[in-house]
Design a protein around this motif. Structure first.
Motif, short mmCIF file in Angstrom:
data_model
loop_
_atom_site.label_atom_id
_atom_site.label_comp_id
_atom_site.label_asym_id
_atom_site.label_seq_id
_atom_site.Cartn_x
_atom_site.Cartn_y
_atom_site.Cartn_z
N LYS A 164 15.64 31.62 28.44
CA LYS A 164 14.79 30.64 29.10
C LYS A 164 14.03 31.33 30.23
CE LYS A 164 14.36 26.04 30.21
NZ LYS A 164 14.70 24.77 29.70
N ARG A 194 24.69 21.82 28.60
CA ARG A 194 23.87 22.96 28.17
C ARG A 194 24.67 23.90 27.29
NH1 ARG A 194 19.90 23.36 27.32
NH2 ARG A 194 17.92 23.51 28.38
N TYR A 206 18.99 18.94 24.79
CA TYR A 206 19.30 18.01 25.89
C TYR A 206 20.00 16.78 25.37
CZ TYR A 206 16.05 20.88 28.59
OH TYR A 206 15.43 21.92 29.23
N TYR A 231 20.69 15.74 42.41
CA TYR A 231 19.67 15.68 43.48
C TYR A 231 20.14 14.72 44.59
CZ TYR A 231 16.43 17.83 40.07
OH TYR A 231 15.81 18.66 39.18
#
Ligand code: NDP
Length: 251
Positions: A105, A169, A175, A191
């Motif tokens: 990635k 993952r 996903y 977050y």
């Protein structure tokens, strides 16, 4: 240059907060998706290895703030603050990039450079604040106890949620819809945890420098959480309807 920096320290941080607010409004109104992770686009200029990119962009935070604030090792409160910071950034700079299973990635170098700049400026402001303005204090002050509690609750939420995503993952099946714990309430509890953490830090060391970090974290992560939330809803037709983006029952 140094003289100008110290003379206008608070004014510069105010400008920094204003820039954060402008960035936030731009991200919200333009619905721009910061092009890293699932939102990365192939035509985004030079791309580098994802884990290496994370290591490079977080490195200034790991180094600058502790070096500046640990100038006076006799000030145990300053040492304590630097240790909290180091704990977070050791995880984010060293452990997290080693754990994310994103081989092959890539991350755009533009993202790495802008995060590198952010972490350098944020490290400078917070490090100098601790070096110049934080004096030895009683650790049992009310704000310190409450702030430390909030900081560690945020860290726990952030790390356990990141762990959950990393384990999804690892299954290498693309996903998936994350389930369990705070994912029942919001799409991005990692977050939420990060925002809570830096709010706790602000309560421990109340200052315009720590406030700027808390605000910048929110300015950065709230639009990104809204992007993720929208992306989940687009990708999964069965995405839970009552799940919010980042603030339970609210946003
Ligand atoms: P994300 O939630 O976007 O992704 C975290 C990791 O989990 C990535 O490797 C991602 O893969 C993977 N992942 C996410 N969702 C899924 C899913 N549904 N299924 C499978 N894998 C998934 O977090 P970020 O990368 O944006 O941020 C990582 C950490 O850094 C967070 O803890 C965040 O709080 C912190 N951070 C802090 C900032 C600050 O301003 N203080 C700014 C940015 C990040 P992929 O990369 O492919 O999406």
């Amino acid at each position: 240059m140094g003289h100008f920096f110290f003379k206008n320290f608070e004014f510069l941080i105010l400008c920094w907060i204003t820039l954060g607010l402008i960035t936030f409004l731009y991200l919200i109104y333009s619905k721009t998706r910061a092009p890293y992770g699932r939102h990365v686009k192939k035509k985004r200029g030079i791309l580098i290895d994802n884990s290496f990119g994370w290591f490079i962009m977080e490195m200034p935070a790991l180094i600058i703030m502790p070096i500046l604030s640990l100038q006076n090792l006799n000030n145990s409160f300053a040492v304590f603050i630097a240790c909290l910071w180091l704990l977070h950034y050791f995880n984010r700079t060293i452990v997290f990039p080693l754990r994310i299973n994103t081989k092959k990635k890539k991350i755009p170098i533009s993202i790495v450079l802008s995060a590198f700049a952010f972490n350098s400026i944020n490290g400078l402001f917070n490090g100098y604040h601790v070096q110049l303005n934080v004096s030895q204090t009683n650790f049992f002050e009310f704000n310190i106890i409450v702030g430390v509690l909030i900081f560690f609750i945020g860290m726990l939420i952030n790390i356990t949620s990141d762990n959950k995503l990393i384990s999804l993952r690892r299954q290498k099946m693309g996903y998936k819809i994350p389930q369990g714990k705070l994912f029942k309430l919001v799409s991005c509890p990692n977050y939420l945890g990060e925002i809570i953490e830096w709010f706790g830090f602000f309560i421990i060391v109340p200052s315009i420098a720590s406030l700027s970090f808390f605000l910048w974290t929110s300015f950065n992560l709230i639009p990104r959480a809204l992007n993720h939330h929208e992306w989940y809803n687009e990708k999964f037709k069965n995405y839970p309807k009552n799940r919010k983006a980042v603030i339970p029952y609210t946003l």
